[in-house]
Design a protein around this motif. Sequence first.
Motif, mmCIF file in Angstrom:
data_model
loop_
_atom_site.group_PDB
_atom_site.id
_atom_site.type_symbol
_atom_site.label_atom_id
_atom_site.label_comp_id
_atom_site.label_asym_id
_atom_site.label_seq_id
_atom_site.Cartn_x
_atom_site.Cartn_y
_atom_site.Cartn_z
ATOM 1 N N ALA A 112 -78.690 56.721 -59.050
ATOM 2 C CA ALA A 112 -79.984 56.768 -58.531
ATOM 3 C C ALA A 112 -80.240 56.110 -57.069
ATOM 4 C CB ALA A 112 -80.794 55.495 -59.311
ATOM 5 N N GLY A 113 -81.326 56.671 -56.292
ATOM 6 C CA GLY A 113 -81.288 56.585 -55.020
ATOM 7 C C GLY A 113 -80.386 56.969 -53.949
ATOM 8 N N GLU A 114 -79.550 57.662 -54.337
ATOM 9 C CA GLU A 114 -78.348 58.225 -53.490
ATOM 10 C C GLU A 114 -79.065 59.468 -52.796
ATOM 11 O OE1 GLU A 114 -75.755 57.021 -52.182
ATOM 12 O OE2 GLU A 114 -75.858 55.314 -53.644
ATOM 13 N N PRO A 115 -78.664 59.600 -51.730
ATOM 14 C CA PRO A 115 -79.093 60.833 -50.694
ATOM 15 C C PRO A 115 -78.815 62.178 -51.327
ATOM 16 C CG PRO A 115 -78.052 59.791 -49.201
ATOM 17 C CD PRO A 115 -78.146 59.004 -50.631
ATOM 18 N N TRP A 116 -79.291 63.218 -51.120
ATOM 19 C CA TRP A 116 -79.029 64.646 -51.761
ATOM 20 C C TRP A 116 -77.663 65.201 -50.977
ATOM 21 C CZ3 TRP A 116 -79.887 66.511 -56.233
ATOM 22 C CH2 TRP A 116 -81.083 66.131 -56.897
ATOM 23 N N LYS A 117 -77.356 64.673 -49.655
ATOM 24 C CA LYS A 117 -76.244 65.238 -49.130
ATOM 25 C C LYS A 117 -74.835 64.763 -49.650
ATOM 26 C CE LYS A 117 -76.526 61.864 -45.138
ATOM 27 N NZ LYS A 117 -76.530 61.808 -43.583
ATOM 28 N N TYR A 118 -75.199 63.605 -50.864
ATOM 29 C CA TYR A 118 -73.860 62.867 -51.147
ATOM 30 C C TYR A 118 -74.196 63.549 -52.595
ATOM 31 C CZ TYR A 118 -73.121 60.415 -46.913
ATOM 32 O OH TYR A 118 -72.876 60.413 -45.604
ATOM 33 N N ALA A 119 -74.901 64.404 -53.180
ATOM 34 C CA ALA A 119 -74.877 64.731 -54.544
ATOM 35 C C ALA A 119 -73.556 65.080 -55.202
ATOM 36 C CB ALA A 119 -76.078 66.103 -54.794
ATOM 37 N N TYR A 120 -72.902 66.279 -54.313
ATOM 38 C CA TYR A 120 -71.656 66.580 -54.814
ATOM 39 C C TYR A 120 -70.676 65.308 -55.065
ATOM 40 C CZ TYR A 120 -67.046 68.749 -55.234
ATOM 41 O OH TYR A 120 -65.729 69.172 -55.689
ATOM 42 N N PHE A 121 -70.556 64.426 -54.299
ATOM 43 C CA PHE A 121 -69.624 63.308 -54.331
ATOM 44 C C PHE A 121 -69.918 62.375 -55.604
ATOM 45 C CE2 PHE A 121 -69.158 58.734 -53.368
ATOM 46 C CZ PHE A 121 -67.650 58.716 -53.439
ATOM 47 N N TYR A 122 -71.363 62.314 -55.671
ATOM 48 C CA TYR A 122 -71.655 61.454 -56.747
ATOM 49 C C TYR A 122 -71.388 62.005 -58.274
ATOM 50 C CZ TYR A 122 -72.459 57.516 -53.858
ATOM 51 O OH TYR A 122 -72.345 56.280 -52.906
ATOM 52 N N ALA A 123 -72.154 63.592 -58.317
ATOM 53 C CA ALA A 123 -71.948 64.293 -59.353
ATOM 54 C C ALA A 123 -70.529 64.611 -59.677
ATOM 55 C CB ALA A 123 -72.635 65.592 -59.194
ATOM 56 N N LEU A 124 -69.366 64.545 -59.045
ATOM 57 C CA LEU A 124 -68.337 64.788 -59.243
ATOM 58 C C LEU A 124 -67.634 63.458 -59.953
ATOM 59 C CD1 LEU A 124 -65.671 66.347 -59.550
ATOM 60 C CD2 LEU A 124 -65.015 65.604 -57.130
ATOM 61 N N SER A 125 -67.931 62.343 -59.346
ATOM 62 C CA SER A 125 -67.564 60.949 -59.769
ATOM 63 C C SER A 125 -68.154 60.755 -60.983
ATOM 64 C CB SER A 125 -67.691 59.937 -58.571
ATOM 65 O OG SER A 125 -69.106 59.790 -58.361
ATOM 66 N N ILE A 126 -69.577 60.907 -61.229
ATOM 67 C CA ILE A 126 -70.147 60.418 -62.307
ATOM 68 C C ILE A 126 -69.816 61.515 -63.378
ATOM 69 C CG2 ILE A 126 -72.279 60.497 -63.490
ATOM 70 C CD1 ILE A 126 -73.606 59.134 -60.946
ATOM 71 N N GLY A 127 -69.622 62.687 -63.235
ATOM 72 C CA GLY A 127 -69.084 63.502 -64.339
ATOM 73 C C GLY A 127 -67.631 63.201 -64.640
ATOM 74 N N LEU A 128 -66.838 63.096 -63.932
ATOM 75 C CA LEU A 128 -65.514 62.439 -64.285
ATOM 76 C C LEU A 128 -65.596 61.065 -65.133
ATOM 77 C CD1 LEU A 128 -63.300 63.026 -61.097
ATOM 78 C CD2 LEU A 128 -63.236 64.214 -63.112
ATOM 79 N N GLU A 129 -66.362 60.085 -64.855
ATOM 80 C CA GLU A 129 -66.705 58.958 -65.347
ATOM 81 C C GLU A 129 -67.139 59.289 -66.708
ATOM 82 O OE1 GLU A 129 -68.890 56.167 -63.161
ATOM 83 O OE2 GLU A 129 -67.733 56.545 -61.472
#
Length: 148
Positions: free
Chosen positions: A95-112
């Motif tokens: 929540a609240g993360e900028p879209w330019k880091y969406a891949y980073f957070y999507a990957l990390s959250i997906g792995l989690e």
Amino acid sequence: MPVKAKLAAAWASLMFLYIYVDYLALYKPGFIDTLRGGTVHEFDAGPTFVAASLTLMSVPTLMILLSMTLPARVNRVVNLVVAALYIPVTVFNMAGEPWKYAYFYALSIGLELLIHVFILRSAWTWPRRAASPAVGLDGEALRAPQQV
């Protein structure tokens, strides 16, 4: 491999992932400046935030120990409950993360989330019978020790 060991390894993997995601987030431009300014992801980085963060991370940390030490029946329930409760926590972290880091957070959250699903599946399918003297929990015959 015993279910207890699988669960403890999964919780340990999750903690390593948490640590690396937080560490790599330090490399985002301006992130350290906001930390120095007293905010973390729009939250005031005061004592309440620090205590809440420690509490939030203490539970998975303790799950490593509890997964190895609790009796099977209690262990199963605790792992099911904690993993299920931490799925929304994991998703909220984006929540609240900028879209330019969406891949980073999507990957990390997906792995989690994959690790949480592994924990849930392992706990849910935990064998509900004790090993007999002749057959281990994995279904393989146990060998008698060879005497010399």
